[in-house]
Design an enzyme around this catalytic site. Structure first.
Site, mmCIF file in Angstrom:
data_model
loop_
_atom_site.group_PDB
_atom_site.id
_atom_site.type_symbol
_atom_site.label_atom_id
_atom_site.label_comp_id
_atom_site.label_asym_id
_atom_site.label_seq_id
_atom_site.Cartn_x
_atom_site.Cartn_y
_atom_site.Cartn_z
ATOM 1 N N ASN A 1 -10.481 -1.963 -6.754
ATOM 2 C CA ASN A 1 -9.410 -1.247 -7.454
ATOM 3 C C ASN A 1 -9.590 -1.358 -8.961
ATOM 4 O OD1 ASN A 1 -6.818 -2.234 -5.101
ATOM 5 N ND2 ASN A 1 -8.106 -0.428 -5.095
ATOM 6 N N ASP B 1 0.821 -1.207 0.000
ATOM 7 C CA ASP B 1 0.000 0.000 0.000
ATOM 8 C C ASP B 1 0.861 1.266 0.000
ATOM 9 O OD1 ASP B 1 -2.386 1.402 0.037
ATOM 10 O OD2 ASP B 1 -2.568 1.351 2.214
#
Length: 254
Positions: free
Chosen positions: A83, A34
Site C-alpha cells: 500500500n 478494508d
C-alpha cells in the site's frame, strides 16, 4: 423509512448486546479495515480517497465499542508495505496525513485509555508519520488501564516472520552463539518473541470488512488459531450491529 430502519437496527443491537452478557468474548480482536475507497464511491463522493478519512475516524469509534465490552487488546491493519510503496503517491501522502492527524493525535488525549503499539516496517513511512506514531507510542507508554491498540502499518506477515528470524540470528551472533547452536535450540517461542508484536497476546478473533475472504498477509503467525469473520460491509459503514454479530458468531463456535 430511514428512521424506522435505524430504530429496528438499534433494537436488534440492544438484543444482541444483552445476549452477549456473560458470554466468553474474545480478549483480543484484530481487524482488517478494508473497503474505504469502495465505500466512498458507493456514497457518491467524487474523490474515493475521501473514504480513508472516514475510515480513519471510524477506528476510534470501533475502539470505543471494544472498550465498552471489556475487549482490551485490538490490532488494526491500516496499510501494507505494498500500500505504501506501490499506490499512487498522492493517495499515499493523503493516507499518511490521516494516520498522523486522525489516528495518532487523538490517542494523545488524556481521556483515551489506549496504549499504542506500532507493528510494521516504519522505515517505509514518511518521516512525519514515523514521528507522529513514535510520539504517540512514547506518550501512551505509561498508561496502565490495560487497553492496548496495535496499528499494523507498513506491514506484511511474511516480511514480519523474515525480520523476526533475521533479528534472532543477529542477536545470536552478537552473543557469540554459532549458527548450529541457534538451529539446535530454535523454538516457536524464540521466533515469536522477535515478531513486531513481541509477547503480546495473539488475536482470538480476526474480522475483515468489505466482503473479501482472505487474510492478505495479516498476522500470518499470530492468527494461525484465530476465529475468522468476514463481513460484507465496507469499513466506514461497519456498524456496532455488525460488530456485535461478529462477536455473537465467535461465542457460538465450538
Amino acid at each position: 423509512m430511514t428512521v424506522l430502519t435505524d430504530l429496528v437496527r438499534r433494537l436488534h443491537a440492544r438484543r444482541l448486546r444483552a445476549r452477549l452478557v456473560g458470554a466468553a468474548l474474545p480478549r483480543h480482536v484484530a481487524m482488517v479495515m478494508d473497503g474505504n475507497r469502495r465505500w466512498a464511491r458507493q456514497m457518491g463522493f467524487d474523490d474515493p480517497s475521501v473514504g480513508h478519512r472516514y475510515g480513519a475516524a471510524h477506528l476510534h469509534e470501533v475502539a470505543g465499542w471494544c472498550a465498552e465490552l471489556g475487549i482490551r487488546q485490538i490490532t488494526l491493519f491500516v496499510a501494507s508495505v505494498d500500500n505504501v510503496r506501490k499506490r499512487e503517491s498522492g493517495e499515499v501522502a493523503h493516507l499518511m496525513r490521516l494516520v498522523e492527524e486522525v489516528i495518532a493525535e487523538p490517542l494523545l488525549r488524556p481521556d483515551s485509555p489506549w496504549r499504542l503499539h506500532v507493528a510494521g516496517r516504519t522505515e517505509v513511512l514518511p518521516e512525519s508519520t514515523r514521528h507522529a506514531l513514535k510520539l504517540a507510542e512514547d506518550a501512551t507508554r505509561d498508561r496502565d488501564r490495560g487497553f492496548h491498540l496495535t496499528v499494523a502499518i507498513g506491514y506484511d506477515g511474511r516480511v514480519e516472520i523474515t525480520d523476526a528470524v533475521r533479528n534472532l540470528l543477529h542477536e545470536a551472533a552478537e552473543n557469540g552463539v554459532t549458527l548450529r547452536e541457534v538451529a539446535d535450540h530454535l523454538t516457536e517461542e524464540a521466533i515469536g518473541a522477535h515478531l513486531y508484536t513481541g509477547s503480546r497476546p495473539h488475536p482470538d478473533l480476526v474480522i475483515r470488512t468489505s466482503g473479501e475472504r482472505r487474510m492478505s498477509g495479516f498476522l500470518l503467525w499470530q492468527a494461525v488459531h484465530s476465529e475468522l469473520y468476514f463481513c460484507d460491509v465496507y469499513w466506514p459503514g461497519f456498524r456496532k450491529l455488525d460488530f456485535l454479530r461478529a462477536l455473537r458468531t465467535y461465542t457460538t463456535r465450538p
